[in-house]
Structures are given as C-alpha cells and as structure tokens.
Design an enzyme around this catalytic site. Sequence first.
Site, mmCIF file in Angstrom:
data_model
loop_
_atom_site.group_PDB
_atom_site.id
_atom_site.type_symbol
_atom_site.label_atom_id
_atom_site.label_comp_id
_atom_site.label_asym_id
_atom_site.label_seq_id
_atom_site.Cartn_x
_atom_site.Cartn_y
_atom_site.Cartn_z
ATOM 1 N N ASP A 1 -12.192 -9.200 4.108
ATOM 2 C CA ASP A 1 -13.477 -9.172 3.388
ATOM 3 C C ASP A 1 -14.059 -10.583 3.306
ATOM 4 O OD1 ASP A 1 -13.500 -6.446 2.930
ATOM 5 O OD2 ASP A 1 -13.980 -6.638 0.800
ATOM 6 N N TYR B 1 0.815 -1.216 0.000
ATOM 7 C CA TYR B 1 0.000 0.000 0.000
ATOM 8 C C TYR B 1 0.852 1.272 0.000
ATOM 9 C CZ TYR B 1 -4.732 -1.829 0.726
ATOM 10 O OH TYR B 1 -5.949 -2.429 0.570
ATOM 11 N N LYS C 1 3.160 -15.184 1.898
ATOM 12 C CA LYS C 1 3.483 -16.027 0.747
ATOM 13 C C LYS C 1 4.995 -16.230 0.730
ATOM 14 C CE LYS C 1 1.434 -17.042 -2.694
ATOM 15 N NZ LYS C 1 1.055 -18.429 -3.125
HETATM 16 C C1 IPM Z 1 -10.460 -1.365 3.778
HETATM 17 C C2 IPM Z 1 -10.730 -0.692 2.469
HETATM 18 C C3 IPM Z 1 -9.599 0.284 2.199
HETATM 19 C C4 IPM Z 1 -8.328 -0.520 2.023
HETATM 20 C C5 IPM Z 1 -9.823 1.243 1.030
HETATM 21 C C6 IPM Z 1 -11.110 2.035 1.187
HETATM 22 C C7 IPM Z 1 -8.653 2.165 0.849
HETATM 23 O O1 IPM Z 1 -10.890 -1.637 1.460
HETATM 24 O O2 IPM Z 1 -10.344 -0.664 4.802
HETATM 25 O O3 IPM Z 1 -10.384 -2.593 3.799
HETATM 26 O O4 IPM Z 1 -8.042 -1.040 0.932
HETATM 27 O O5 IPM Z 1 -7.595 -0.637 3.007
HETATM 28 MG MG MG Z 2 -10.892 -3.661 2.158
#
Ligand code: IPM
Ligand code: MG
Length: 368
Positions: A253, A142, A192
């Site tokens: 997620d 990131y 990984k």
């Molecule tokens: C999360 C979201 C964020 C991320 C986005 C909105 C930048 O998907 O908090 O999981 O990728 O971290």
């Molecule tokens: Mg996310």
Amino acid sequence: MTTGSLLILAGDGIGPEVMVEVRKVIGWFGANRGLDFDISEDLVGGAAYDAHGTPLTDATMAHAQEVDAVLLGAVGGPKYDVLDFSVKPERGLLRLRKEMDLYANLRPAQCFDALADFSSLKKDVVAGLNIMIVRELTSGVYFGEPRGIIKEGNERVGINTQRYTESEIARVARSAFELARRRDNRVCSMEKANVMESGVLWRDVVQEVHDAEYADVELSHMYADAGAMQLTRWPKQFDVIVTDNLFGDLLSDLAAMLTGSLGMLPSASLGAPMANGRPKALYEPVHGSAPDIAGQGKANPIACVLSFAMALRYSFDKGDEAAMLEAAVEKVLADGVRTADLMQADGGSPVSTSEMGDAIVAALETLN
Ligand code: IPM
Ligand code: MG
C-alpha cells in the site's frame, strides 16, 4: 484451440463497473488480435453472500481451480461490517488465495511519467519508479494457528500466530529471484529478524536459496520498518522486494501511494504450475471496493485493465499484447485523459469510468 479460460469475479463496490471496461478491452483483443477466451462469470464477496449466504460457494471455488486464470474486481463494503468474521466478503478472497495456493503475490509499483506530479513525494523521488513487491500470500499471520479471541480470567485475549515453514519461504524467494533475473537482477528481502524468530528463519532461508541457486542475483536484507522508511526516502534504490504476508500488505500500500493513485496498480497472485504448465493464477487490482464512489461512474478502471495485462503476460504467454495494453494506458495518460482520482485540484474535468475504458480501446486502435 482457445487462448485459455478466464473466470471473472467482479465482486463488490466498484468491482463490477471497472470490470465492464476490462470486458471492452478483452473484446477488442478478440476482434483485432485473435485472442479467444473461454469466459465465465460468477459471484464473490458480499455479492456472493447476498445471493448464497457465503462469500464464495464451493462450486465457484471448484471452478476457480479449473480455469487458467481468475480475474477479480474487489470485495467488501460497509453493509457487510456487521457480519460474522467467517462470512465477511474478504473471506471469499482469502479462501481463493489459500485453496489455490497462490503463494507469490506480485505487486508492481510503477510511476507513469504523466502522473509523476501526483505523488505526495517530490517528483524526482518517484519519476521513473518501477519496483516489484513480491508478497507471500498464503501463510504467516493471516493464516497461522492458533488464532481467535479467547477469555482469560476476566478479560478477552486476541490471538494470531505468525508461522512460516522453510519450504514456504523458499518457494516465494525463488519467485522473487526469478523475477529479478528478468529485471534489474536485485532482490531486497524484508522481515523483522531483530524481534521475530520467523524473521530469523526468513532471512536464513532466503540467503540459503540465494547462495545455492541464485548467486548471480544481488541480494540484500532489511528490517521491514527500515524498509518502509527507505521506500519513502528513496524508493528507486529497490528493484524486487520480497517479504511476508503482513509486511507485504503494508509495504505494497505504501509503494502504491508513491505512484500517486491506488487506482493504477494491478497485481498477480501465482501458485504452482498446473498440468498444462500454466501457473495457478488470480489477477486483481490493488485497490479495494471503494464503496464511497461505487455506482457513480467515477472509478478508475486502469488497475483492473493492467491486471488483465498481467494475465496476458503470466498466464497466457501473450507478452506482446500485454505490452501493447500497457502502452495504450500510458498513451491515454500522456494524452491527459483522467478519471477523478487523477485530477489535480486546479485542472480540467474528469472522464467517467466508461469514457476511460473507451479511451484505452481507442489507444489500442492506434497502436495496432
Ligand atoms: C490486499 C487487501 C486484502 C489483504 C484484504 C481485502 C483481505 O488488503 O489484498 O492487500 O489484507 O490481503
Ligand atoms: Mg492490502
């Protein structure tokens, strides 16, 4: 002496409407349990861009550094898709995480009994599920440099860099081990290491921290792809999962959906202790801004309410009140109160965002 200071950044989409319900809950704790927050409100994401041309002003950033906790709704929306990357709503959130150095992102995935039918998985696979994903939040791909889209000969090349230092890995590993000690005392680390050097280092450092400081905690390692598979096969095998920023984004997620609805899940992002001993902290629902339903009174405020419960526990040392709020949510669900995201195809009529907030407050009354 107030209970502490709280900066509310409701943001975009359904953020403001779910935050209204959290304000009801905060008001209830003020009137009935003597909690007295010094509350300020400000803009983030697209809302801040519309007002100031930036998704987070320097003044808001500075204020976020000073408060005991930030409570955020959601950022983003299709209207902002055309913006340059540097001013997209998400950059506001990423700046908060980075500058507050919120390296440990706690994402519980808990399946409420009343909702076990909701999962796309079989009921016995998810009933009673209670796992915690600890996602590294301030480094990795990131934020790694170099990054960008460059020209190489006749074509463009997109570049991002996965980069982790030992200390970045060690500190998030400690967060995971500390949490595990207060739960089922088990940590599974995911990376990984079979293809990435950063994964080899991740595995080594997590093991070193374990052996030196947390030998009492049961530690296992798993490749992140196998981890995704195991999460859908038998998620109850896990207690705490610790993983990097990108894998944590994906796996959380996935874990969230095991529980049936993204509208249920809170998160805490914690950094180093401040002068007053409290950790730097930001709390936010895992769900996004849900532009398709924004402004219609359909959104489920529970994830944001439970994020406030996490703030009570991790920032304000109010574990009893946090448990009470969680119990109120559980009661409301057991009573069959459902927002639209929690409706089965055949069942009843959904309540609005604000009716759900009222139901939670009414449940608090009965538990007080
Ligand atoms: C999360 C979201 C964020 C991320 C986005 C909105 C930048 O998907 O908090 O999981 O990728 O971290
Ligand atoms: Mg996310």
